[in-house]
Design a protein around this motif. Structure first.
Motif, mmCIF file in Angstrom:
data_model
loop_
_atom_site.group_PDB
_atom_site.id
_atom_site.type_symbol
_atom_site.label_atom_id
_atom_site.label_comp_id
_atom_site.label_asym_id
_atom_site.label_seq_id
_atom_site.Cartn_x
_atom_site.Cartn_y
_atom_site.Cartn_z
ATOM 1 N N GLN A 187 17.125 -10.101 -4.847
ATOM 2 C CA GLN A 187 18.264 -10.304 -3.950
ATOM 3 C C GLN A 187 17.836 -10.385 -2.479
ATOM 4 N N GLY A 188 16.544 -10.267 -2.223
ATOM 5 C CA GLY A 188 16.041 -10.354 -0.858
ATOM 6 C C GLY A 188 16.053 -9.044 -0.107
ATOM 7 N N ARG A 189 16.262 -7.937 -0.800
ATOM 8 C CA ARG A 189 16.245 -6.633 -0.149
ATOM 9 C C ARG A 189 14.804 -6.203 0.093
ATOM 10 N N TYR A 190 14.544 -5.707 1.298
ATOM 11 C CA TYR A 190 13.187 -5.321 1.701
ATOM 12 C C TYR A 190 13.007 -3.806 1.593
ATOM 13 N N PHE A 191 11.859 -3.407 1.059
ATOM 14 C CA PHE A 191 11.398 -2.021 1.051
ATOM 15 C C PHE A 191 10.092 -2.028 1.839
ATOM 16 N N VAL A 192 10.051 -1.358 3.002
ATOM 17 C CA VAL A 192 8.913 -1.505 3.909
ATOM 18 C C VAL A 192 8.314 -0.147 4.269
ATOM 19 N N MET A 193 6.997 -0.162 4.493
ATOM 20 C CA MET A 193 6.288 1.036 4.944
ATOM 21 C C MET A 193 5.176 0.631 5.906
ATOM 22 N N PRO A 194 4.851 1.504 6.881
ATOM 23 C CA PRO A 194 3.766 1.203 7.820
ATOM 24 C C PRO A 194 2.411 1.375 7.150
ATOM 25 N N SER A 195 1.394 0.727 7.719
ATOM 26 C CA SER A 195 0.060 0.763 7.116
ATOM 27 C C SER A 195 -0.628 2.116 7.296
ATOM 28 N N ASN A 196 -0.498 2.701 8.498
ATOM 29 C CA ASN A 196 -1.111 4.011 8.767
ATOM 30 C C ASN A 196 -2.595 4.053 8.411
ATOM 31 N N GLY A 197 -3.283 2.940 8.658
ATOM 32 C CA GLY A 197 -4.725 2.902 8.451
ATOM 33 C C GLY A 197 -5.176 2.824 7.007
ATOM 34 N N GLN A 198 -4.262 2.619 6.078
ATOM 35 C CA GLN A 198 -4.615 2.585 4.661
ATOM 36 C C GLN A 198 -4.995 1.170 4.223
ATOM 37 N N ASP A 199 -5.637 1.070 3.060
ATOM 38 C CA ASP A 199 -5.849 -0.228 2.427
ATOM 39 C C ASP A 199 -5.357 -0.237 0.978
ATOM 40 N N GLU A 200 -4.758 0.886 0.542
ATOM 41 C CA GLU A 200 -4.122 0.995 -0.779
ATOM 42 C C GLU A 200 -2.697 1.501 -0.571
#
Length: 422
Positions: free
Chosen positions: A122-135
């Motif tokens: 439906q185009g709903r976004y779930f977002v999180m910052p990277s915080n220096g991670q690669d996983e």
């Protein structure tokens, strides 16, 4: 480009022996190197400079949003689309809920922050910052999924060209300004959105894009708008002498034919039987018969794999946009430094004779969509005899210092002198 480089050009002409009939030239390398190094805004260029502002990144994302069984894709974003306008999609892969995917993307050097998103059907976004991670995993629920969504757009880079290669110019890098974005609706389809933003050249300039790594015979290229930039060009084409959307490079690569005359694209006007040529979108004022502010022009090119193979590997730093100019009846190509001596449509030099090892670039790739290029006649950055001057000249954040040492001032593009940029 201004006439301030005429004397330099005259000196360079004496150093060049051209054979117009076969459109090639030979160069006195040492003499040309002295001319270029004596004219370039930076007096001591880093001998190992590659003029690269792009870093390659790779992350792994698991699309495991709790309670969401219909995740459609994952994206890497420049910002949080719930809080930041102008967020761009740096990478995207279609997937299913619970799957783990690896994404490769490009971003400016010295930049560490980005956002990871899972998007449902439906185009709903779930977002999180990277915080220096690669996983990344959404399983712990540490993400944002509500608010006013500002729909992300495809990542775009800015490509700046200086005319007169291999002769020195004024190095304001606004003779042709292209902004190009890329998206992949599927693995076997690419879309390039190409905008001609400015023309600061005095002479006729053409342009094309070599799709490095993609063979001409393997793809079909179409224009979403239905016609080329210069579809109604009133005279015979000179640089790209066919009406096809795609040409075959000398190395077999596919080449998108953008336009034969940049001035005509932004202002399709004739006067007394000649194409009107002014500086378009490179000055802060309009002067009759010299400069004008005009709308930019955009075309979207859809590149489809003929056999269904994955062509999504093509990146904004691996494509090869270039301009074509004429010098002394020889058609010359101007590429970014990565492809500086590449000959795509025109063989304008005999082998290695023009590779003067001057470490100077006549084209720059800026890994941002909104880069503010210099106004007409202002160098992008000068650093000679201890003097720092130009459109990007803030001390410790200047183009000139970056030119002297590629490991310093890599954020110079964020510090314009407002009165000297467009």
């Amino acid at each position: 480009m201004k006439t301030t480089t005429v004397l330099t050009a005259v000196a360079a002409i004496a150093a060049i022996a051209a054979t117009a009939s076969c459109r090639k030239m030979t160069v006195d390398q040492e003499e040309m190197k002295k001319i270029v190094e004596g004219t370039f805004p930076i007096d001591t260029v880093d001998s190992r400079h590659d003029w690269n502002l792009v870093q390659q990144m790779m992350v792994a994302v698991k699309a495991d949003v709790p309670g969401e069984d219909y995740i459609d894709k994952v994206q890497i974003l420049t910002g949080n689309p719930y809080t930041t306008a102008g967020t761009e999609v740096m990478a995207e892969k279609f997937t299913q809920s619970g799957n783990r995917v690896t994404l490769n993307f490009e971003m400016p050097v010295k930049t560490t922050n980005f956002w990871v998103a899972a998007v449902n059907r439906q185009g709903r976004y779930f977002v999180m910052p990277s915080n220096g991670q690669d996983e990344f995993s959404f399983a712990d629920g540490d993400y944002q999924s509500s608010g006013t969504l500002r729909q992300p757009t495809p990542q775009a880079f800015t490509y700046l060209f200086e005319e007169n290669f291999p002769l020195p110019g004024d190095f304001d890098f606004n003779d042709v300004v292209l902004r190009i974005s890329k998206e992949s609706p599927s693995a076997n389809i690419l879309k390039l959105h190409v905008t001609l933003a400015a023309v600061g050249a005095d002479k006729m300039i053409g342009a094309a894009i070599r799709l490095h790594g993609i063979n001409y015979d393997d793809v079909t290229v179409t224009i979403d708008e239905g016609k080329r930039f210069d579809e109604d060009y009133p005279v015979n084409r000179y640089f790209i002498n066919n009406d096809e959307i795609c040409s075959k490079a000398m190395d077999g690569s596919a080449v998108i034919n953008l336009f034969d005359d940049a001035h005509w694209v932004l202002n399709p006007t004739e006067k007394d039987g000649r194409i009107v040529r002014m500086h378009y979108n490179t000055t802060k004022y309009q002067k009759e018969n010299e400069s004008a502010t005009v709308p930019t022009q955009t075309r979207t090119y859809t590149i489809a794999s003929n056999d269904g193979k994955d062509i999504s590997f093509l990146t904004l730093s691996s494509i090869d946009p270039f301009i074509i100019e004429n010098y002394n009846s020889i058609n010359m190509e101007v590429h970014t430094y990565k492809y500086k001596y590449t000959q795509v449509l025109w063989q304008f030099t005999t082998g290695q004779d023009m590779q003067t090892d001057d470490h100077v670039s006549w084209a720059l790739l800026m890994p941002v969509s909104t880069f503010r290029y210099p106004v007409e006649g202002i160098p992008i950055g000068r650093y000679r005899n201890g003097e720092i001057f130009g459109a990007y000249s803030r001390f410790n954040h200047s183009f000139g210092q970056w030119g002297r040492n590629r490991n310093t001032s890599q954020d110079w593009w964020q510090y314009p002198t407002d009165a000297q940029v467009y």
